[in-house]
Design an enzyme around this catalytic site. Sequence first.
Site, short mmCIF file in Angstrom:
data_model
loop_
_atom_site.label_atom_id
_atom_site.label_comp_id
_atom_site.label_asym_id
_atom_site.label_seq_id
_atom_site.Cartn_x
_atom_site.Cartn_y
_atom_site.Cartn_z
CG HIS A 83 -8.30 49.40 -0.14
ND1 HIS A 83 -9.41 49.81 -0.84
CD2 HIS A 83 -7.42 48.93 -1.05
CE1 HIS A 83 -9.23 49.59 -2.13
NE2 HIS A 83 -8.03 49.05 -2.29
CD GLU A 108 -3.64 46.23 -6.28
OE1 GLU A 108 -2.75 45.34 -6.31
OE2 GLU A 108 -4.83 46.01 -5.99
#
Length: 209
Positions: free
Chosen positions: A9, A82
């Site tokens: 990202h 994550e």
Amino acid sequence: MTRLIVWRHGNTDWNAANRVQGQTDVPLNALGRDQARAAAPLLAALRPDAIVASDLSRAAETAAALAALTGLPVRTDARLRERHFGQWQGLHLTEVAERFPEEYARWRAGDPAPGADLEPLHDLGERVAAALLEAADTAPGGTVVIATHGGGSRQGVGHLLGWDSSVLRSIGSLANCHWTELRHDDVRGWQLRAHNVGLITAPITVDAV
């Protein structure tokens, strides 16, 4: 040959401040949105057949920049999140070092389960790799772009390739909005073809034959 593009990202305010994000849902900042829009045409040129993203907004927003160019829908998968950083989430790294000196030292040394409720690296790699394989199955012989996170992508890719922790520690981290390319064929299985590809850093190619 199936191709996976594992895309980190764009930048967030917590990235910029060295604050531990983990699974906290932190959005892209202005720089991160610019990074996603700049990278999207390069990825669109690869003619993806599908886009999958972590359900955390910083990854989903990154994927949306590519979806806007390709017209493809974005499927989200929570397994692409994550690593969960337990008691460290929301803290600056300097605060982590002060409050959790023993666990921080073990983490810096590469301990896969340093304590403080951090998700063990094996568990992280296993869940992300499972999501990568399922994403690949959506477009056999095609290209799938997967918007995810730095730590998660490293462990997921390493698990898929069968690499141990000592090898993974020698691989540089993905910069924001950079990606790793994997390819699969029936003879050789999964192969790393490129790493840290993007606009800022020159790609490090592996087995370019």
